[in-house]
Design a protein around this motif. Structure first.
Motif, PDB file in Angstrom:
ATOM      1  N   PHE A   1     -36.611  60.379-110.064  1.00 48.55           N
ATOM      2  CA  PHE A   1     -38.046  60.125-109.966  1.00 48.55           C
ATOM      3  C   PHE A   1     -38.431  59.802-108.519  1.00 48.55           C
ATOM      4  O   PHE A   1     -39.376  60.375-107.970  1.00 48.55           O
ATOM      5  CB  PHE A   1     -38.446  58.981-110.904  1.00 48.55           C
ATOM      6  CG  PHE A   1     -39.798  58.384-110.620  1.00 48.55           C
ATOM      7  CD1 PHE A   1     -40.945  59.164-110.638  1.00 48.55           C
ATOM      8  CD2 PHE A   1     -39.929  57.031-110.341  1.00 48.55           C
ATOM      9  CE1 PHE A   1     -42.200  58.613-110.374  1.00 48.55           C
ATOM     10  CE2 PHE A   1     -41.168  56.468-110.087  1.00 48.55           C
ATOM     11  CZ  PHE A   1     -42.306  57.263-110.095  1.00 48.55           C
ATOM     12  N   LEU A   2     -37.680  58.917-107.883  1.00 47.26           N
ATOM     13  CA  LEU A   2     -38.011  58.519-106.520  1.00 47.26           C
ATOM     14  C   LEU A   2     -37.764  59.650-105.526  1.00 47.26           C
ATOM     15  O   LEU A   2     -38.531  59.815-104.567  1.00 47.26           O
ATOM     16  CB  LEU A   2     -37.246  57.258-106.141  1.00 47.26           C
ATOM     17  CG  LEU A   2     -37.649  56.024-106.959  1.00 47.26           C
ATOM     18  CD1 LEU A   2     -36.768  54.837-106.618  1.00 47.26           C
ATOM     19  CD2 LEU A   2     -39.123  55.694-106.789  1.00 47.26           C
ATOM     20  N   GLU A   3     -36.738  60.453-105.752  1.00 44.35           N
ATOM     21  CA  GLU A   3     -36.525  61.625-104.893  1.00 44.35           C
ATOM     22  C   GLU A   3     -37.678  62.601-105.026  1.00 44.35           C
ATOM     23  O   GLU A   3     -38.151  63.165-104.038  1.00 44.35           O
ATOM     24  CB  GLU A   3     -35.198  62.305-105.234  1.00 44.35           C
ATOM     25  CG  GLU A   3     -33.992  61.535-104.760  1.00 44.35           C
ATOM     26  CD  GLU A   3     -32.671  62.120-105.237  1.00 44.35           C
ATOM     27  OE1 GLU A   3     -32.668  62.957-106.182  1.00 44.35           O
ATOM     28  OE2 GLU A   3     -31.638  61.733-104.674  1.00 44.35           O
ATOM     29  N   ARG A   4     -38.139  62.818-106.236  1.00 39.80           N
ATOM     30  CA  ARG A   4     -39.271  63.725-106.459  1.00 39.80           C
ATOM     31  C   ARG A   4     -40.538  63.166-105.822  1.00 39.80           C
ATOM     32  O   ARG A   4     -41.285  63.887-105.159  1.00 39.80           O
ATOM     33  CB  ARG A   4     -39.467  63.953-107.958  1.00 39.80           C
ATOM     34  CG  ARG A   4     -40.641  64.836-108.311  1.00 39.80           C
ATOM     35  CD  ARG A   4     -40.386  66.289-107.885  1.00 39.80           C
ATOM     36  NE  ARG A   4     -41.509  67.099-108.294  1.00 39.80           N
ATOM     37  CZ  ARG A   4     -42.339  67.708-107.443  1.00 39.80           C
ATOM     38  NH1 ARG A   4     -42.137  67.638-106.149  1.00 39.80           N
ATOM     39  NH2 ARG A   4     -43.358  68.403-107.888  1.00 39.80           N
ATOM     40  N   ALA A   5     -40.762  61.853-105.997  1.00 35.81           N
ATOM     41  CA  ALA A   5     -41.934  61.216-105.392  1.00 35.81           C
ATOM     42  C   ALA A   5     -41.891  61.358-103.873  1.00 35.81           C
ATOM     43  O   ALA A   5     -42.894  61.693-103.238  1.00 35.81           O
ATOM     44  CB  ALA A   5     -41.991  59.742-105.791  1.00 35.81           C
ATOM     45  N   ARG A   6     -40.736  61.157-103.287  1.00 32.15           N
ATOM     46  CA  ARG A   6     -40.577  61.240-101.833  1.00 32.15           C
ATOM     47  C   ARG A   6     -40.849  62.655-101.328  1.00 32.15           C
ATOM     48  O   ARG A   6     -41.381  62.850-100.234  1.00 32.15           O
ATOM     49  CB  ARG A   6     -39.162  60.801-101.416  1.00 32.15           C
ATOM     50  CG  ARG A   6     -38.900  60.850 -99.927  1.00 32.15           C
ATOM     51  CD  ARG A   6     -39.834  59.868 -99.209  1.00 32.15           C
ATOM     52  NE  ARG A   6     -39.538  59.761 -97.794  1.00 32.15           N
ATOM     53  CZ  ARG A   6     -40.010  60.579 -96.856  1.00 32.15           C
ATOM     54  NH1 ARG A   6     -40.785  61.592 -97.178  1.00 32.15           N
ATOM     55  NH2 ARG A   6     -39.707  60.382 -95.596  1.00 32.15           N
ATOM     56  N   SER A   7     -40.538  63.648-102.151  1.00 27.50           N
ATOM     57  CA  SER A   7     -40.780  65.032-101.736  1.00 27.50           C
ATOM     58  C   SER A   7     -42.274  65.354-101.658  1.00 27.50           C
ATOM     59  O   SER A   7     -42.665  66.346-101.049  1.00 27.50           O
ATOM     60  CB  SER A   7     -40.089  66.014-102.691  1.00 27.50           C
ATOM     61  OG  SER A   7     -40.788  66.117-103.920  1.00 27.50           O
ATOM     62  N   LEU A   8     -43.106  64.498-102.231  1.00 26.87           N
ATOM     63  CA  LEU A   8     -44.550  64.727-102.262  1.00 26.87           C
ATOM     64  C   LEU A   8     -45.306  64.011-101.148  1.00 26.87           C
ATOM     65  O   LEU A   8     -46.501  64.238-100.969  1.00 26.87           O
ATOM     66  CB  LEU A   8     -45.116  64.270-103.617  1.00 26.87           C
ATOM     67  CG  LEU A   8     -44.558  64.971-104.848  1.00 26.87           C
ATOM     68  CD1 LEU A   8     -45.025  64.265-106.110  1.00 26.87           C
ATOM     69  CD2 LEU A   8     -44.974  66.431-104.858  1.00 26.87           C
ATOM     70  N   VAL A   9     -44.613  63.114-100.434  1.00 27.10           N
ATOM     71  CA  VAL A   9     -45.283  62.276 -99.443  1.00 27.10           C
ATOM     72  C   VAL A   9     -44.480  62.222 -98.142  1.00 27.10           C
ATOM     73  O   VAL A   9     -43.306  62.579 -98.106  1.00 27.10           O
ATOM     74  CB  VAL A   9     -45.509  60.841 -99.982  1.00 27.10           C
ATOM     75  CG1 VAL A   9     -46.416  60.857-101.205  1.00 27.10           C
ATOM     76  CG2 VAL A   9     -44.176  60.167-100.328  1.00 27.10           C
ATOM     77  N   ASP A  10     -45.112  61.740 -97.088  1.00 26.54           N
ATOM     78  CA  ASP A  10     -44.429  61.567 -95.801  1.00 26.54           C
ATOM     79  C   ASP A  10     -43.616  60.272 -95.767  1.00 26.54           C
ATOM     80  O   ASP A  10     -42.614  60.176 -95.079  1.00 26.54           O
ATOM     81  CB  ASP A  10     -45.442  61.527 -94.653  1.00 26.54           C
ATOM     82  CG  ASP A  10     -46.155  62.849 -94.476  1.00 26.54           C
ATOM     83  OD1 ASP A  10     -45.543  63.897 -94.762  1.00 26.54           O
ATOM     84  OD2 ASP A  10     -47.326  62.834 -94.060  1.00 26.54           O
ATOM     85  N   ARG A  11     -44.097  59.274 -96.501  1.00 22.36           N
ATOM     86  CA  ARG A  11     -43.469  57.955 -96.507  1.00 22.36           C
ATOM     87  C   ARG A  11     -43.634  57.377 -97.904  1.00 22.36           C
ATOM     88  O   ARG A  11     -44.744  57.350 -98.428  1.00 22.36           O
ATOM     89  CB  ARG A  11     -44.167  57.070 -95.471  1.00 22.36           C
ATOM     90  CG  ARG A  11     -43.585  55.710 -95.302  1.00 22.36           C
ATOM     91  CD  ARG A  11     -44.221  55.005 -94.089  1.00 22.36           C
ATOM     92  NE  ARG A  11     -43.562  53.746 -93.865  1.00 22.36           N
ATOM     93  CZ  ARG A  11     -43.898  52.616 -94.466  1.00 22.36           C
ATOM     94  NH1 ARG A  11     -44.909  52.593 -95.315  1.00 22.36           N
ATOM     95  NH2 ARG A  11     -43.235  51.509 -94.215  1.00 22.36           N
ATOM     96  N   LEU A  12     -42.527  56.919 -98.499  1.00 23.18           N
ATOM     97  CA  LEU A  12     -42.588  56.420 -99.874  1.00 23.18           C
ATOM     98  C   LEU A  12     -42.463  54.900 -99.921  1.00 23.18           C
ATOM     99  O   LEU A  12     -41.460  54.333 -99.501  1.00 23.18           O
ATOM    100  CB  LEU A  12     -41.482  57.036-100.734  1.00 23.18           C
ATOM    101  CG  LEU A  12     -41.449  56.595-102.199  1.00 23.18           C
ATOM    102  CD1 LEU A  12     -42.757  56.959-102.917  1.00 23.18           C
ATOM    103  CD2 LEU A  12     -40.244  57.190-102.907  1.00 23.18           C
ATOM    104  N   ILE A  13     -43.506  54.273-100.455  1.00 18.06           N
ATOM    105  CA  ILE A  13     -43.499  52.833-100.732  1.00 18.06           C
ATOM    106  C   ILE A  13     -43.305  52.693-102.237  1.00 18.06           C
ATOM    107  O   ILE A  13     -44.028  53.320-103.016  1.00 18.06           O
ATOM    108  CB  ILE A  13     -44.823  52.175-100.315  1.00 18.06           C
ATOM    109  CG1 ILE A  13     -45.065  52.365 -98.826  1.00 18.06           C
ATOM    110  CG2 ILE A  13     -44.815  50.685-100.691  1.00 18.06           C
ATOM    111  CD1 ILE A  13     -46.459  51.960 -98.377  1.00 18.06           C
ATOM    112  N   VAL A  14     -42.341  51.872-102.639  1.00 19.19           N
ATOM    113  CA  VAL A  14     -42.076  51.661-104.059  1.00 19.19           C
ATOM    114  C   VAL A  14     -42.418  50.223-104.413  1.00 19.19           C
ATOM    115  O   VAL A  14     -41.971  49.283-103.744  1.00 19.19           O
ATOM    116  CB  VAL A  14     -40.605  51.962-104.408  1.00 19.19           C
ATOM    117  CG1 VAL A  14     -40.341  51.696-105.878  1.00 19.19           C
ATOM    118  CG2 VAL A  14     -40.263  53.400-104.052  1.00 19.19           C
TER     119      VAL A  14
END
Length: 130
Positions: free
Chosen positions: A16-29
């Motif tokens: 899930f987090l890898e997929r989310a990161r592929s959609l954005v420049d910077r991932l905040i969780v």
């Protein structure tokens, strides 16, 4: 920005987090607070700060923070993400979420990540049941 309880970190979370990161420049969780987890699960297995530390160590994650006990939107207002990514089994309704964010003067794009394979134990509930 992505959200989760991360009660027991597993392959479904990683995907899930890898997929989310592929959609954005910077991932905040945003990692759910102990109070939020206790409300949802009835028990806290791992304290919030330890869950945050493990999530922050993942390659896909640029920053991990603990969510507010009472106000889910507070951290969103503080960080002001351009995109909010929801997982396949997160219960938030996209329209209600968008409305709640608009009431706070926020208008991030909301993206729902679809189901992905993570093996037999890709959900916390399956791990706990086993």
């Amino acid at each position: 920005m992505a959200f989760g309880k991360f009660v027991l970190l597993h392959s479904g979370h990683v995907r899930f987090l890898e997929r989310a990161r592929s959609l954005v420049d910077r991932l905040i969780v945003v990692v759910a607070s102990d109070a939020t987890v206790e409300k949802a699960r009835g028990k806290v297995f791992v304290p919030a700060e330890q869950r945050r530390e493990v999530v922050a160590a993942l390659k896909a994650v640029d920053e991990a923070v603990i969510g507010d006990d009472e106000d889910w939107y507070k951290v969103v207002a503080e960080k002001r993400p351009d995109v909010v990514v929801l997982g396949p089994d997160q219960e938030q309704d996209e329209e209600k979420l968008a409305y709640g964010l608009q009431c706070r003067g926020l208008s991030p794009k909301i993206v729902r990540v679809h189901e992905f394979s993570g093996g037999e134990l890709h959900k916390t509930s399956r791990i706990i049941d086993r």
